[in-house]
Motif scaffolding. Structure first.
Motif, PDB file in Angstrom:
ATOM      1  N   ASP A  85       0.846  -1.194   0.000  1.00 20.96           N
ATOM      2  CA  ASP A  85       0.000   0.000   0.000  1.00 20.96           C
ATOM      3  C   ASP A  85       0.879   1.241   0.000  1.00 20.96           C
ATOM      4  N   VAL A  86       0.608   2.154  -0.934  1.00 17.54           N
ATOM      5  CA  VAL A  86       1.302   3.438  -0.980  1.00 17.54           C
ATOM      6  C   VAL A  86       0.316   4.488  -0.484  1.00 17.54           C
ATOM      7  N   ILE A  87       0.554   5.006   0.713  1.00 14.81           N
ATOM      8  CA  ILE A  87      -0.382   5.943   1.334  1.00 14.81           C
ATOM      9  C   ILE A  87      -0.011   7.355   0.908  1.00 14.81           C
ATOM     10  N   ILE A  88      -0.963   8.053   0.292  1.00 11.80           N
ATOM     11  CA  ILE A  88      -0.669   9.377  -0.248  1.00 11.80           C
ATOM     12  C   ILE A  88      -1.630  10.426   0.300  1.00 11.80           C
ATOM     13  N   ALA A  89      -1.138  11.649   0.317  1.00 13.87           N
ATOM     14  CA  ALA A  89      -1.957  12.831   0.582  1.00 13.87           C
ATOM     15  C   ALA A  89      -1.751  13.771  -0.596  1.00 13.87           C
ATOM     16  N   SER A  90      -2.376  14.922  -0.530  1.00 14.99           N
ATOM     17  CA  SER A  90      -2.151  15.940  -1.554  1.00 14.99           C
ATOM     18  C   SER A  90      -1.492  17.141  -0.897  1.00 14.99           C
ATOM     19  N   THR A  91      -1.038  18.069  -1.710  1.00 18.20           N
ATOM     20  CA  THR A  91      -0.422  19.269  -1.154  1.00 18.20           C
ATOM     21  C   THR A  91      -1.412  20.089  -0.351  1.00 18.20           C
ATOM     22  N   SER A  92      -2.713  19.834  -0.539  1.00 14.30           N
ATOM     23  CA  SER A  92      -3.728  20.563   0.222  1.00 14.30           C
ATOM     24  C   SER A  92      -4.299  19.730   1.365  1.00 14.30           C
ATOM     25  N   GLY A  93      -3.819  18.493   1.524  1.00 13.59           N
ATOM     26  CA  GLY A  93      -4.307  17.647   2.609  1.00 13.59           C
ATOM     27  C   GLY A  93      -4.845  16.327   2.091  1.00 13.59           C
ATOM     28  N   ILE A  94      -6.140  16.095   2.277  1.00 17.94           N
ATOM     29  CA  ILE A  94      -6.767  14.851   1.846  1.00 17.94           C
ATOM     30  C   ILE A  94      -6.810  14.816   0.321  1.00 17.94           C
ATOM     31  N   PRO A  95      -6.340  13.737  -0.315  1.00 14.00           N
ATOM     32  CA  PRO A  95      -6.297  13.697  -1.781  1.00 14.00           C
ATOM     33  C   PRO A  95      -7.674  13.485  -2.391  1.00 14.00           C
ATOM     34  N   THR A  96      -7.871  14.047  -3.569  1.00 16.75           N
ATOM     35  CA  THR A  96      -9.095  13.778  -4.315  1.00 16.75           C
ATOM     36  C   THR A  96      -8.991  12.396  -4.954  1.00 16.75           C
ATOM     37  N   GLN A  97     -10.127  11.867  -5.374  1.00 19.68           N
ATOM     38  CA  GLN A  97     -10.116  10.557  -6.018  1.00 19.68           C
ATOM     39  C   GLN A  97      -9.331  10.604  -7.323  1.00 19.68           C
ATOM     40  N   SER A  98      -9.389  11.740  -8.018  1.00 20.41           N
ATOM     41  CA  SER A  98      -8.647  11.850  -9.278  1.00 20.41           C
ATOM     42  C   SER A  98      -7.145  11.785  -9.037  1.00 20.41           C
ATOM     43  N   LEU A  99      -6.677  12.333  -7.915  1.00 26.21           N
ATOM     44  CA  LEU A  99      -5.249  12.259  -7.599  1.00 26.21           C
ATOM     45  C   LEU A  99      -4.859  10.828  -7.233  1.00 26.21           C
ATOM     46  N   ILE A 100      -5.705  10.153  -6.467  1.00 24.26           N
ATOM     47  CA  ILE A 100      -5.435   8.753  -6.122  1.00 24.26           C
ATOM     48  C   ILE A 100      -5.392   7.901  -7.387  1.00 24.26           C
ATOM     49  N   ASP A 101      -6.331   8.156  -8.306  1.00 24.69           N
ATOM     50  CA  ASP A 101      -6.361   7.398  -9.563  1.00 24.69           C
ATOM     51  C   ASP A 101      -5.104   7.652 -10.393  1.00 24.69           C
ATOM     52  N   ALA A 102      -4.639   8.910 -10.404  1.00 20.35           N
ATOM     53  CA  ALA A 102      -3.432   9.236 -11.170  1.00 20.35           C
ATOM     54  C   ALA A 102      -2.210   8.541 -10.575  1.00 20.35           C
ATOM     55  N   ALA A 103      -2.130   8.514  -9.234  1.00 21.84           N
ATOM     56  CA  ALA A 103      -1.024   7.816  -8.581  1.00 21.84           C
ATOM     57  C   ALA A 103      -1.091   6.315  -8.857  1.00 21.84           C
ATOM     58  N   GLN A 104      -2.304   5.762  -8.841  1.00 22.12           N
ATOM     59  CA  GLN A 104      -2.467   4.333  -9.124  1.00 22.12           C
ATOM     60  C   GLN A 104      -2.037   4.011 -10.548  1.00 22.12           C
ATOM     61  N   ALA A 105      -2.398   4.879 -11.489  1.00 23.03           N
ATOM     62  CA  ALA A 105      -2.012   4.661 -12.881  1.00 23.03           C
ATOM     63  C   ALA A 105      -0.493   4.672 -13.031  1.00 23.03           C
ATOM     64  N   MET A 106       0.170   5.581 -12.320  1.00 21.44           N
ATOM     65  CA  MET A 106       1.631   5.636 -12.376  1.00 21.44           C
ATOM     66  C   MET A 106       2.245   4.370 -11.781  1.00 21.44           C
ATOM     67  N   LEU A 107       1.711   3.908 -10.657  1.00 21.31           N
ATOM     68  CA  LEU A 107       2.236   2.695 -10.020  1.00 21.31           C
ATOM     69  C   LEU A 107       2.004   1.470 -10.896  1.00 21.31           C
ATOM     70  N   ASP A 108       0.830   1.390 -11.513  1.00 21.65           N
ATOM     71  CA  ASP A 108       0.537   0.255 -12.395  1.00 21.65           C
ATOM     72  C   ASP A 108       1.496   0.213 -13.578  1.00 21.65           C
ATOM     73  N   LYS A 109       1.883   1.386 -14.036  1.00 20.84           N
ATOM     74  CA  LYS A 109       2.784   1.474 -15.184  1.00 20.84           C
ATOM     75  C   LYS A 109       4.201   1.033 -14.825  1.00 20.84           C
ATOM     76  N   LYS A 110       4.616   1.278 -13.585  1.00 14.48           N
ATOM     77  CA  LYS A 110       6.008   1.053 -13.197  1.00 14.48           C
ATOM     78  C   LYS A 110       6.244  -0.227 -12.399  1.00 14.48           C
ATOM     79  N   LYS A 111       5.244  -0.751 -11.731  1.00 13.41           N
ATOM     80  CA  LYS A 111       5.447  -1.865 -10.805  1.00 13.41           C
ATOM     81  C   LYS A 111       5.812  -3.152 -11.537  1.00 13.41           C
ATOM     82  N   ALA A 112       6.335  -4.092 -10.762  1.00 17.56           N
ATOM     83  CA  ALA A 112       6.604  -5.420 -11.307  1.00 17.56           C
ATOM     84  C   ALA A 112       5.284  -6.110 -11.636  1.00 17.56           C
TER      85      ALA A 112
END
Length: 390
Positions: free
Chosen positions: A242-269
């Motif tokens: 699990d990669v626990i993330i926040a945003s620069t403003s605090g609680i992340p929006t779902q769109s930010l979580i989705d963007a982080a997930q897309a990046m992880l899916d692209k790079k992970k094993a």
């Protein structure tokens, strides 16, 4: 040792003195080397250019190393690590437009402007309607997409801050922003230290089996993301991370979580089970009394009332800024610790920076508010009272 210490940088006077000494050693025929002489003036002209070159070398040398490069030089150096500075971006969100009684269809055209209250500096944050929206007949409210006037994390305001309709719309009585109104966080231009830290973490991604630091680096490549922690101890079963993330403003929006997930899916094993998880909010309510210098009691009633109101507004603003995790404009105000949560002494130190405040008393929270690696402190209700010390 600093990079510039690697070069024997010489000053204008050092170069001139060395040349004079060398000419005397060689028994040069011109012996009038005193300031003001023709030959001395010619020497000064030549040596000034050489001194400027030495000075330039002293400034350029630190820029060729990742640890000491700054500005555009750091951008070029970080690009060698395939790491690029986050550009500033505008806040996007939805603001509620409403009316007090049902009516017919009302068109809310793109370009209409809503705003916050005017702050102590005489400024207000403005947001522009991004798309034409219709408040349909019989409905009292509609969510309207808006975008910030300019880029920056300052536009990630809390709920209830956007309350003014600056461009009149017939039939619209009020506007407001609710909890979760932001759909994309606004960000400032990334500062040098953040870019430098991300570039250094690039090395962690080069191993055959990526570890926690690699996932931290990949998630942090999404603008606006603050990686709180990486739980690689199989939180959802064998092989899960699990990669626990926040945003620069605090609680992340779902769109930010989705963007982080897309990046992880692209790079992970291929065999890795990696999930981007938003932090859990820990709401912290504030009840603060600011005792101010007794000299304010000597002001006439109008001036005293105005001054006390300004101090109250400053106190509320400071508490708000403390929770703006991505803020870079208020370096003098210590932010709430992502790792340790709310520390009361830190808040007291910030509030003591207000002119005339001699003693802040924090009734709530009554104690420090710690957080776990999956939690983030967020601002709740704020009540600030200003009293003149006796």
């Amino acid at each position: 040792m600093k990079p510039e210490d690697l070069l024997p940088i010489k000053t204008f006077q050092q170069l001139l003195d060395e040349s004079k000494a060398k000419l005397k050693e060689l028994k040069f025929r011109i012996t009038n080397l005193r300031p003001g002489g023709v030959f001395h003036t010619l020497m000064e002209i030549g040596h000034q250019g050489l001194a400027d070159l030495y000075s330039l070398l002293g400034k350029i040398t630190p820029q060729i190393y990742l640890d000491t490069a700054t500005g555009f030089w750091l951008d070029f150096k970080a690009a060698d690590y395939e790491t690029y500075r986050w550009p500033a971006q505008k806040t996007l969100g939805n603001v509620v437009f409403g009316r007090n009684a049902p009516g017919g269809n009302k068109i809310i055209d793109a370009g209409k402007i809503v705003a916050t209250e005017i702050d102590l500096s005489g400024n207000r944050l403005k947001y522009i309607v991004a798309a034409k929206t219709v408040l349909e007949a019989g409905q009292l409210e509609v969510a309207v997409p808006v975008k910030a006037e300019f880029e920056g994390a300052a536009y990630n305001v809390g709920a209830g801050q956007i309350t003014f309709l600056l461009t009149y719309i017939d039939g619209i009585d009020y506007v407001r922003n609710d909890d979760g109104w932001i759909t994309r966080e606004g960000t400032d231009d990334e500062d040098d230290e953040s870019l430098r830290a991300r570039a250094k973490k690039k090395w962690n991604t080069l191993s055959v089996g990526p570890g926690a630091d690699a996932y931290r680096y990949w998630a942090s490549q999404v603008p606006g993301t603050v990686v709180i922690d990486v739980d690689d101890q199989h939180p959802r079963g064998q092989g899960s991370i699990d990669v626990i993330i926040a945003s620069t403003s605090g609680i992340p929006t779902q769109s930010l979580i989705d963007a982080a997930q897309a990046m992880l899916d692209k790079k992970k094993a291929l065999c890795a089970n990696v999930l981007a998880v938003g932090v859990e909010p820990v709401v912290v309510d504030w009840d603060v009394i600011l005792y101010v210098d007794h000299e304010l009691a000597d002001l006439n009633e109008e001036d005293r009332t105005e001054q006390l109101a300004a101090i109250k507004a400053q106190g509320e603003e400071i508490i708000d800024i403390m929770f703006q995790y991505g803020d870079t404009e208020h370096a003098d105000i210590e932010k709430i610790s992502i790792r340790y949560g709310v520390i009361r002494e830190q808040a007291i130190g910030n509030l003591l920076k207000i002119d005339y405040v001699i003693k802040p008393v924090i009734n709530q929270p009554a104690a420090d508010v710690p957080v776990t690696s999956r939690q983030l402190a967020v601002k709740g209700t704020v009540n600030v009272t200003v009293l003149i010390a006796s």
